[in-house]
Design a protein around this motif. Structure first.
Motif, PDB file in Angstrom:
ATOM      1  N   UNK A 168      36.723  32.659  69.347  1.00 49.69           N
ATOM      2  CA  UNK A 168      36.843  33.072  70.692  1.00 49.69           C
ATOM      3  C   UNK A 168      36.252  34.564  70.863  1.00 49.69           C
ATOM      4  N   UNK A 169      35.414  34.677  69.737  1.00 49.68           N
ATOM      5  CA  UNK A 169      34.496  35.690  69.580  1.00 49.68           C
ATOM      6  C   UNK A 169      33.054  35.686  68.738  1.00 49.68           C
ATOM      7  N   UNK A 170      31.976  36.607  69.057  1.00 47.03           N
ATOM      8  CA  UNK A 170      31.207  35.998  68.335  1.00 47.03           C
ATOM      9  C   UNK A 170      30.866  36.584  66.683  1.00 47.03           C
ATOM     10  N   UNK A 171      29.817  36.235  65.612  1.00 45.39           N
ATOM     11  CA  UNK A 171      30.646  35.847  64.233  1.00 45.39           C
ATOM     12  C   UNK A 171      29.442  37.443  64.090  1.00 45.39           C
ATOM     13  N   UNK A 172      28.648  38.019  64.734  1.00 44.04           N
ATOM     14  CA  UNK A 172      27.622  38.755  63.840  1.00 44.04           C
ATOM     15  C   UNK A 172      26.727  38.351  63.039  1.00 44.04           C
ATOM     16  N   UNK A 173      26.383  37.318  62.937  1.00 44.94           N
ATOM     17  CA  UNK A 173      25.309  36.550  62.591  1.00 44.94           C
ATOM     18  C   UNK A 173      24.343  36.923  63.303  1.00 44.94           C
ATOM     19  N   UNK A 174      23.110  36.955  61.857  1.00 40.99           N
ATOM     20  CA  UNK A 174      21.902  36.907  62.874  1.00 40.99           C
ATOM     21  C   UNK A 174      21.093  35.848  63.089  1.00 40.99           C
ATOM     22  N   UNK A 175      20.285  36.422  64.095  1.00 44.52           N
ATOM     23  CA  UNK A 175      20.062  34.942  65.014  1.00 44.52           C
ATOM     24  C   UNK A 175      18.512  34.898  65.034  1.00 44.52           C
ATOM     25  N   UNK A 176      17.970  33.731  63.770  1.00 45.29           N
ATOM     26  CA  UNK A 176      16.549  33.520  63.978  1.00 45.29           C
ATOM     27  C   UNK A 176      15.898  32.853  64.909  1.00 45.29           C
ATOM     28  N   UNK A 177      14.901  33.237  65.454  1.00 47.01           N
ATOM     29  CA  UNK A 177      13.878  31.999  65.808  1.00 47.01           C
ATOM     30  C   UNK A 177      12.478  31.072  65.595  1.00 47.01           C
ATOM     31  N   UNK A 178      12.832  29.895  65.608  1.00 47.25           N
ATOM     32  CA  UNK A 178      11.488  29.384  65.339  1.00 47.25           C
ATOM     33  C   UNK A 178      10.828  28.310  66.812  1.00 47.25           C
ATOM     34  N   UNK A 179       9.680  28.979  66.575  1.00 45.41           N
ATOM     35  CA  UNK A 179       8.897  28.041  67.795  1.00 45.41           C
ATOM     36  C   UNK A 179       8.459  27.512  67.581  1.00 45.41           C
ATOM     37  N   UNK A 180       8.127  26.110  68.022  1.00 41.94           N
ATOM     38  CA  UNK A 180       7.386  24.861  68.135  1.00 41.94           C
ATOM     39  C   UNK A 180       6.150  24.432  68.363  1.00 41.94           C
ATOM     40  N   UNK A 181       5.296  24.784  68.549  1.00 47.60           N
ATOM     41  CA  UNK A 181       4.569  24.108  69.972  1.00 47.60           C
ATOM     42  C   UNK A 181       2.913  24.384  69.530  1.00 47.60           C
ATOM     43  N   UNK A 182       2.016  23.249  70.159  1.00 51.01           N
ATOM     44  CA  UNK A 182       1.040  22.823  69.932  1.00 51.01           C
ATOM     45  C   UNK A 182      -1.030  24.163  69.920  1.00 51.01           C
ATOM     46  N   UNK A 183      -0.481  24.779  70.825  1.00 45.95           N
ATOM     47  CA  UNK A 183      -1.907  25.972  70.979  1.00 45.95           C
ATOM     48  C   UNK A 183      -1.490  26.939  70.295  1.00 45.95           C
ATOM     49  N   UNK A 184      -2.662  27.950  70.342  1.00 46.78           N
ATOM     50  CA  UNK A 184      -2.252  29.603  70.028  1.00 46.78           C
ATOM     51  C   UNK A 184      -1.982  30.163  71.087  1.00 46.78           C
TER      52      UNK A 184
END
Length: 237
Positions: A168-184
């Motif tokens: 029912x509401x956002x919990x304020x957690x920080x969002x961290x991101x992982x990017x997976x790829x095959x090139x520079x």
């Protein structure tokens, strides 16, 4: 909360040249270009960047009108050639996506130079499209960093909506991101949004080239699932 953003070509799948073939066929049909220039690089770039450079190289106006004409013709051609090419889902991809799906603390999306319809065509062919709830695509952007920013914005919207649905509401957690790829370019765009960069050697880029980009994790392929999960779990801890 962790968001994992996947590149497509060379990371999730190999299409055995379907994309390049569809590009060439479309340029021949629309613009009368019998053979597109081999000097135009495809890997790590957006479809729009590739198309605009090909247009400029072959004396075709790089206009919005020609871009829209290209997209309209390209997608059906891509759908036609995908079954004709003997591509494959890369090692570990299905197993990794299965493991990520198990966690309510992980959102799975795309960060790709493919236009959205092209991404859908490719991943639908390999029965992977429904694994991804959001993404950043190459429809509007030439620079991969701009696509990364769009993917990040889409992920934030998705995470907020998911949290709303559960509590029912956002919990304020920080969002961290992982990017997976095959090139520079994948490592670079990960850095541009402050993400963890995971590079895989399945796209044909030499090891020493990817090592020089200093990714947080370098893998032979995505079957090294435990190493990836360590990165994700360290992010969400």
């Amino acid at each position: 909360m962790a968001t994992v953003l996947f590149d497509i070509d060379g990371t999730l799948i190999h299409t055995a040249g379907a994309g390049h073939r569809a590009f060439a066929d479309t340029f021949r049909t629309l613009f009368g270009i019998e053979k597109i220039s081999s000097d135009v690089r495809f890997a790590g770039r957006s479809d729009r960047a590739i198309a605009e450079e090909l247009m400029a190289t072959h004396g075709v106006a790089s206009s919005s009108e020609n871009w829209l004409r290209f997209v309209k013709a390209f997608v059906p051609r891509l759908e036609e050639v995908l079954p004709q090419c003997q591509g494959t889902v890369l090692p570990g991809v299905v197993e990794l996506l299965d493991r990520l799906k198990e966690s309510e603390q992980t959102a799975i999306g795309l960060l790709t130079g493919n236009i959205a319809a092209g991404a859908q065509a490719k991943l639908s062919h390999y029965r992977l499209w429904d694994r991804f709830a959001f993404g950043g695509y190459g429809d509007d952007w030439v620079n991969r960093n701009d696509i990364a920013a769009a993917a990040l914005a889409a992920s934030r919207t998705y995470v907020a909506q998911s949290q709303d649905a559960r509590s029912g509401k956002t919990n304020g957690e920080s969002q961290r991101v992982i990017v997976i790829g095959d090139t520079p370019a994948d490592v670079e765009c990960a850095r541009s949004i402050g993400a963890v960069a995971v590079a895989v050697l399945t796209g044909g880029v030499p090891r020493e080239v990817l090592v020089a980009t200093e990714p947080d994790l370098l893998l032979d392929d995505l079957s090294e699932i435990d190493d990836i999960l360590v990165q994700i779990n360290s992010v969400t801890a």
